[in-house]
Design an enzyme around this catalytic site. Structure first.
Site, PDB file in Angstrom:
ATOM      1  N   HIS A  65       0.835  -1.210   0.000  1.00 27.24           N
ATOM      2  CA  HIS A  65       0.000   0.000   0.000  1.00 27.24           C
ATOM      3  C   HIS A  65       0.866   1.255   0.000  1.00 27.24           C
ATOM      4  O   HIS A  65       0.599   2.205  -0.747  1.00 27.24           O
ATOM      5  CB  HIS A  65      -0.928  -0.025   1.215  1.00 27.24           C
ATOM      6  CG  HIS A  65      -1.917   1.088   1.246  1.00 27.24           C
ATOM      7  ND1 HIS A  65      -1.793   2.164   2.111  1.00 27.24           N
ATOM      8  CD2 HIS A  65      -3.053   1.309   0.530  1.00 27.24           C
ATOM      9  CE1 HIS A  65      -2.812   2.987   1.920  1.00 27.24           C
ATOM     10  NE2 HIS A  65      -3.594   2.493   0.968  1.00 27.24           N
ATOM     11  N   ASP A 111      -6.176   1.529  -2.046  1.00 26.63           N
ATOM     12  CA  ASP A 111      -6.899   1.285  -0.796  1.00 26.63           C
ATOM     13  C   ASP A 111      -7.701  -0.010  -0.867  1.00 26.63           C
ATOM     14  O   ASP A 111      -7.740  -0.784   0.096  1.00 26.63           O
ATOM     15  CB  ASP A 111      -7.813   2.465  -0.471  1.00 26.63           C
ATOM     16  CG  ASP A 111      -7.050   3.714  -0.060  1.00 26.63           C
ATOM     17  OD1 ASP A 111      -5.807   3.652   0.086  1.00 26.63           O
ATOM     18  OD2 ASP A 111      -7.698   4.760   0.120  1.00 26.63           O
TER      19      ASP A 111
END
Length: 137
Positions: A65, A111
């Site tokens: 991420h 996300d």
């Protein structure tokens, strides 16, 4: 135990801060007994900053991420931490809307991937609030 989410099939309109949207995605994918905040200081990469080698699969989710946000930040005018986006939580998955390659879509995909990864990774209590200076070199 079955966890019922009122967000199950809700269309979530863009919010002012991406953090709220990411939090909602996480809450949708993780086990009911966990809170999204328990993922904010986990391992070497979940939370602010990050260094060293990820200590487990969940920490690798955060590492990926972080790198995804780094790539998104290369898009002109894109600030992944504040970029809002459109998405839908439905049937145990997350759908991102918007044109491919745009800041909003790239950040949403970052996300989404992380939240789904969290939901598929074991949470090891001993990896929360670790001494990063000692374990993350």
């Amino acid at each position: 135990a079955v966890c019922v989410s009122l967000l199950g099939a809700a269309n979530i309109p863009p919010q002012h801060l991406n953090l709220y949207q990411f939090k909602e995605m996480i809450r949708y994918t993780i086990p009911c007994e966990k809170t999204w905040g328990e993922y904010a200081d986990y391992g070497c990469y979940c939370g602010a900053g990050g260094s060293g080698t990820p200590i487990d699969a969940l920490d690798r989710c955060c590492y990926v991420h972080d790198n995804c946000y780094g790539d998104a930040a290369k898009i002109r005018g894109c600030d992944p931490k504040t970029q809002s986006y459109s998405y839908k939580l439905t049937q145990r998955t997350i759908i991102c809307y918007g044109a491919a390659g745009t800041c909003a879509r790239v950040v949403c995909d970052c996300d989404r991937t992380a939240a789904l990864c969290f939901g598929n990774s074991e949470y090891i209590e001993g990896h929360k609030n670790i001494d990063t200076k000692r374990h993350c070199q």
